[in-house]
Design a protein around this motif. Structure first.
Motif, PDB file in Angstrom:
ATOM      1  N   THR A 196       0.835  -1.202   0.000  1.00 23.86           N
ATOM      2  CA  THR A 196       0.000   0.000   0.000  1.00 23.86           C
ATOM      3  C   THR A 196       0.867   1.248   0.000  1.00 23.86           C
ATOM      4  O   THR A 196       0.620   2.199  -0.755  1.00 23.86           O
ATOM      5  CB  THR A 196      -0.925   0.015   1.226  1.00 23.86           C
ATOM      6  OG1 THR A 196      -1.745  -1.156   1.213  1.00 23.86           O
ATOM      7  CG2 THR A 196      -1.812   1.247   1.220  1.00 23.86           C
ATOM      8  N   GLN A 219       0.937   4.005  -3.032  1.00 21.86           N
ATOM      9  CA  GLN A 219       0.536   5.388  -2.778  1.00 21.86           C
ATOM     10  C   GLN A 219       1.664   6.364  -3.096  1.00 21.86           C
ATOM     11  O   GLN A 219       1.427   7.454  -3.624  1.00 21.86           O
ATOM     12  CB  GLN A 219       0.090   5.540  -1.323  1.00 21.86           C
ATOM     13  CG  GLN A 219      -1.234   4.843  -1.030  1.00 21.86           C
ATOM     14  CD  GLN A 219      -1.633   4.932   0.435  1.00 21.86           C
ATOM     15  OE1 GLN A 219      -0.817   5.238   1.313  1.00 21.86           O
ATOM     16  NE2 GLN A 219      -2.890   4.652   0.723  1.00 21.86           N
ATOM     17  N   PHE A 275      -6.843  10.966  -2.616  1.00 16.66           N
ATOM     18  CA  PHE A 275      -5.768  10.219  -3.259  1.00 16.66           C
ATOM     19  C   PHE A 275      -4.418  10.881  -2.965  1.00 16.66           C
ATOM     20  O   PHE A 275      -3.442  10.218  -2.621  1.00 16.66           O
ATOM     21  CB  PHE A 275      -6.028  10.166  -4.765  1.00 16.66           C
ATOM     22  CG  PHE A 275      -5.126   9.236  -5.521  1.00 16.66           C
ATOM     23  CD1 PHE A 275      -5.223   7.871  -5.371  1.00 16.66           C
ATOM     24  CD2 PHE A 275      -4.182   9.736  -6.407  1.00 16.66           C
ATOM     25  CE1 PHE A 275      -4.393   7.004  -6.070  1.00 16.66           C
ATOM     26  CE2 PHE A 275      -3.354   8.883  -7.120  1.00 16.66           C
ATOM     27  CZ  PHE A 275      -3.463   7.515  -6.947  1.00 16.66           C
ATOM     28  N   ASP A 330      -3.423  10.529   0.734  1.00 18.73           N
ATOM     29  CA  ASP A 330      -2.841   9.211   1.002  1.00 18.73           C
ATOM     30  C   ASP A 330      -1.375   9.170   0.552  1.00 18.73           C
ATOM     31  O   ASP A 330      -0.512   8.616   1.245  1.00 18.73           O
ATOM     32  CB  ASP A 330      -3.622   8.121   0.277  1.00 18.73           C
ATOM     33  CG  ASP A 330      -4.988   7.867   0.896  1.00 18.73           C
ATOM     34  OD1 ASP A 330      -5.184   8.250   2.064  1.00 18.73           O
ATOM     35  OD2 ASP A 330      -5.864   7.309   0.205  1.00 18.73           O
ATOM     36  N   GLN A 331      -1.113   9.778  -0.590  1.00 15.50           N
ATOM     37  CA  GLN A 331       0.248   9.825  -1.100  1.00 15.50           C
ATOM     38  C   GLN A 331       1.153  10.621  -0.164  1.00 15.50           C
ATOM     39  O   GLN A 331       2.285  10.228   0.125  1.00 15.50           O
ATOM     40  CB  GLN A 331       0.240  10.466  -2.488  1.00 15.50           C
ATOM     41  CG  GLN A 331       1.576  10.423  -3.217  1.00 15.50           C
ATOM     42  CD  GLN A 331       1.489  11.122  -4.554  1.00 15.50           C
ATOM     43  OE1 GLN A 331       0.711  12.062  -4.718  1.00 15.50           O
ATOM     44  NE2 GLN A 331       2.267  10.678  -5.511  1.00 15.50           N
ATOM     45  N   SER A 341       1.995   8.730   3.104  1.00 15.92           N
ATOM     46  CA  SER A 341       2.991   7.681   2.864  1.00 15.92           C
ATOM     47  C   SER A 341       4.385   8.288   2.784  1.00 15.92           C
ATOM     48  O   SER A 341       5.369   7.687   3.237  1.00 15.92           O
ATOM     49  CB  SER A 341       2.662   6.915   1.571  1.00 15.92           C
ATOM     50  OG  SER A 341       1.541   6.074   1.752  1.00 15.92           O
TER      51      SER A 341
END
Length: 382
Positions: free
Chosen positions: A11, A15, A89, A92-93, A96
């Motif tokens: 994941t 990401q 989106f 989330d990137q 990370s």
């Protein structure tokens, strides 16, 4: 390796590359549902799929192994400067990316003692100065200035100050995909407080400093609060204004009519933009709303004139993060750490470590120039 596959690492890698499950699935020859099952841990990928995943996501195969410290975080644990403009989106990137920053910090901290965390309201801090800060933003800013011994004058080097108090501050390069559409964000949900100041504000040192102070406000006011409330953003702005320009210090210096010459002098001394100072004049009742509106219109007309143009952060070393890069340099000199060793420990490619540290690759570049005979032969076979 399939038996030791860490689903959370898949994941994270996906990401970081800003890829959908469908895109990953197409590259490795499985269904999007299968990729989803790999990420939830319902099933593990076949051994022959591990190299394909590594190539698709540009990581070493060892990246997917369990057992390494993982700064697990999700988007609900970070305060985003422009939440409404940031898609889930991209959030989330971004988180990370922050997780990797923490992993890098953790690896360095095993070899180098970083500054102790001195941040009221942060439960993991090594320094606990007694009671928590007040909940009201201006009062909290005033109390933090007092506890940090800043007096009542300008904060000269804000980013360096934050780093000296144990806060990890990073400013990714403009080409970094993780921050392409993300403004700035921070989190207290890892073992160290962390602030990301993205490159879209690095062209203006005053805006950069205000953003840093805004994120500091989130860290002390909203450490245990679920992010996303507009009220929190207003509170962080109020904190930043008071922290950078304390009311009792700045009010005597501000004009009660629009005087751009005077405002630019205050800007240079206090490190706060003319635009912010005009807003501060309104907050303190020195200018009416109508006057402020006219001032902003005039300021927009002056933006390309000397004294009003943006000043890039690159001209201000004290506003550029150095904690991680200097920690790495110290680990190299004192503990013999190499870039390759650190990359192997993190299961990253060395280029990724250099990127997050902001360390350029000084190796000479080999450039091969074909001889005339080779060029003629290539043309003949073309």
């Amino acid at each position: 390796m399939s038996d030791a596959f860490d689903s959370a690492r898949l994941t994270q890698a996906r990401q970081l590359k800003a890829m959908t499950k469908k895109e990953v699935a197409e590259l490795i020859g499985v269904s999007p549902a299968a990729v989803g099952q790999y990420e939830t841990g319902t099933t593990r990928p076949r051994p022959d799929l591990i190299p394909r995943l590594a190539r698709a996501l540009d990581v070493p195969q060892t990246f997917f192994l369990v057992g390494r410290p993982h700064g697990k975080l999700d988007a609900s644990m970070a305060h985003f400067r422009s939440l409404r403009k940031t898609s889930s989106f991209k959030r989330d990137q971004a988180v990370s990316y922050v997780s990797q920053i923490w992993e890098l910090t953790h690896a360095l901290e095993k070899r180098v003692q970083l500054p102790l965390v001195d941040l009221p309201g942060f439960s993991g801090g090594e320094i606990h100065p007694g009671t928590e800060l007040p909940g009201e933003p201006a009062a909290a800013a005033a109390e933090l200035r007092r506890r940090w011994g800043l007096g009542t004058g300008p904060v000269k080097h804000l980013v360096r100050l934050m780093e000296s108090r144990g806060i990890v501050v990073v400013s990714p390069p403009g080409t970094d995909a993780e921050n392409a559409t993300v403004d700035a964000f921070s989190t207290c949900r890892l073992p160290r407080p962390l602030v990301v100041l993205t490159s879209n504000r690095s062209d203006d040192v005053y805006r950069h400093r205000f953003t840093a102070a805004h994120e500091l406000g989130h860290l002390v006011l909203h450490a245990d609060v679920t992010p996303g409330d507009r009220k929190q953003e207003r509170e962080a702005d109020a904190f930043a204004a008071e922290f950078l320009t304390p009311k009792h210090s700045i009010q005597p210096l501000l004009p009660n009519r629009v005087d751009f010459a005077r405002l630019t002098d205050v800007q240079r001394t206090w490190g706060v933009s003319v635009s912010s100072l005009i807003y501060r004049c309104r907050e303190l009742g020195l200018l009416s709303d109508a006057t402020v509106s006219r001032a902003y219109k005039r300021l927009n007309q002056l933006k390309d004139q000397p004294g009003f143009t943006s000043e890039p952060v690159s001209g201000y070393p004290g506003e550029q993060p150095v904690l991680l890069s200097q920690a790495f340099d110290l680990a190299v000199s004192s503990a013999g750490l190499s870039m390759h060793e650190l990359a192997t420990e993190l299961a990253w490619k060395p280029a990724r470590v250099r990127e997050l540290l902001g360390v350029p690759d000084y190796r000479p570049v080999l450039r091969l120039v074909p001889s005339q005979e080779e060029s003629n032969a290539a043309q003949a076979h073309g």
